[in-house]
Structure formats: structure tokens, C-alpha cells
Design a protein around this motif. Structure first.
Motif, PDB file in Angstrom:
ATOM      1  N   CYS A   1       0.847  -1.193   0.000  1.00  0.00           N
ATOM      2  CA  CYS A   1       0.000   0.000   0.000  1.00  0.00           C
ATOM      3  C   CYS A   1       0.885   1.246   0.000  1.00  0.00           C
TER       4      CYS A   1
ATOM      5  N   ASN B   1      -0.462  -6.323   0.702  1.00  0.00           N
ATOM      6  CA  ASN B   1      -1.777  -6.857   0.314  1.00  0.00           C
ATOM      7  C   ASN B   1      -1.600  -7.989  -0.687  1.00  0.00           C
ATOM      8  N   ASP B   2      -2.653  -8.769  -0.887  1.00  0.00           N
ATOM      9  CA  ASP B   2      -2.635  -9.830  -1.882  1.00  0.00           C
ATOM     10  C   ASP B   2      -2.537  -9.222  -3.273  1.00  0.00           C
TER      11      ASP B   2
ATOM     12  N   ALA C   1      -5.377  -7.039  -5.461  1.00  0.00           N
ATOM     13  CA  ALA C   1      -6.300  -6.311  -4.591  1.00  0.00           C
ATOM     14  C   ALA C   1      -6.457  -4.882  -5.092  1.00  0.00           C
TER      15      ALA C   1
ATOM     16  N   CYS D   1      -6.507  -1.419   0.028  1.00  0.00           N
ATOM     17  CA  CYS D   1      -5.667  -1.906   1.112  1.00  0.00           C
ATOM     18  C   CYS D   1      -6.543  -2.531   2.197  1.00  0.00           C
ATOM     19  N   ALA D   2      -6.140  -3.731   2.669  1.00  0.00           N
ATOM     20  CA  ALA D   2      -6.896  -4.430   3.714  1.00  0.00           C
ATOM     21  C   ALA D   2      -6.742  -3.743   5.064  1.00  0.00           C
TER      22      ALA D   2
END
Length: 153
Positions: A3, A10-11, A14, A17-18
Motif C-alpha cells: 500500500c 496486500n494480496d 487487490a 488496502c486491507a
């Protein structure tokens, strides 16, 4: 993918951002490239692969950089070769930094002379702004954002 806002890993693929929810940049395929032109940074332009083209017969101008037209060659076989943004110019350079009737290359005997036609941004030979100049083999011309090389061959 990391990110750009918080640095969280992150994966792949994606979109957000998780951790912080920031939008993640879209990854481009490795074979895609983008080149930007920023006035005044001519010395920092990326290396451009030279296109394999047969050498022109007689004197010519070859575009070395600018407008994605690197390697294009224009023979100077006529007594008068016009350069500019006007659609009927012998060498048409489509960019706002080029005047409609920017410059002309004149053949006088064995000599080739470039003459500025009152352009706003000027005509440069070997990085010097000139109104009129006799060209020598290897001279670099700059017209707007375009750089051309004169080949006397």
C-alpha cells in the motif's frame, strides 16, 4: 502489492488496502511502458532503442527524439524543404512547440542552410539559437521538442 499509504502488504490483484482502505495502484504488465515529456529535461530522457533503418541516400534530416517518431528520415533532395506544424510542410512536426512555418532548409550549391522563419520558440543548431546557419554533417537541430540530426552523406 504494498500500500502506498500505510505500507501494508496486500494480496496480488487487490484493489484496496486491507489495513487502511486506500486505493491501490493498478499493476501494469511488464512489457508496457510509458514515457513522459517534461520541457527542460532533455538531458534526462530515457534511452530509446534505435530503429533499424537503411541509411538515406544523399543529405537528410533524421528525427532523434520527440513525438515518438525517432528514426524517421527525410531526404533533402528538393532545393527548399519546409519544416513546421502546417499540414503542407515537407517535414510536418505536430506539436504546439513548433510554429506553423517554423524553418526552411535551403540547398545552395553543395551547402545546406537552415533558416528560421520567425518562429516563436526559435530554431537551434548544436544548442545555439540561430536565424540562419550552414549545416555540417552531424549537426543537431532542435525545433520545438523535436531533435533532428543533419546527415550530409
Amino acid at each position: 502489492m504494498y500500500c502506498p499509504s500505510c505500507g501494508f502488504h496486500n494480496d496480488d490483484g487487490a484493489a484496496y488496502c486491507a489495513r487502511c482502505g486506500a486505493s491501490l495502484p493498478v499493476e501494469q504488465e511488464p512489457d508496457e511502458t510509458t514515457i513522459s515529456y517534461v520541457p527542460g529535461e532533455e538531458e534526462q530522457e530515457p534511452e530509446v532503442a534505435q530503429k533499424e533503418m537503411p541509411p538515406p541516400a544523399g543529405a537528410s534530416l533524421v528525427i532523434r527524439s520527440g513525438g515518438g517518431r525517432e528514426g524517421e528520415s527525410y531526404p533533402l533532395s528538393a532545393p527548399r524543404t519546409t519544416i513546421g506544424r502546417h499540414p503542407e510542410s515537407t517535414i510536418f512536426l505536430d506539436d504546439v512547440t513548433v510554429s506553423r512555418n517554423h524553418a526552411v532548409v535551403l540547398r545552395e550549391g553543395a551547402a545546406y542552410i537552415i533558416a528560421d522563419q520567425g518562429s516563436l520558440n526559435g530554431t537551434y543548431v548544436n544548442r545555439r539559437r540561430l536565424e540562419r546557419e550552414v549545416l555540417s554533417d552531424g549537426d543537431e537541430l532542435q525545433i520545438g521538442k523535436y531533435k533532428l540530426t543533419f546527415l550530409a552523406q
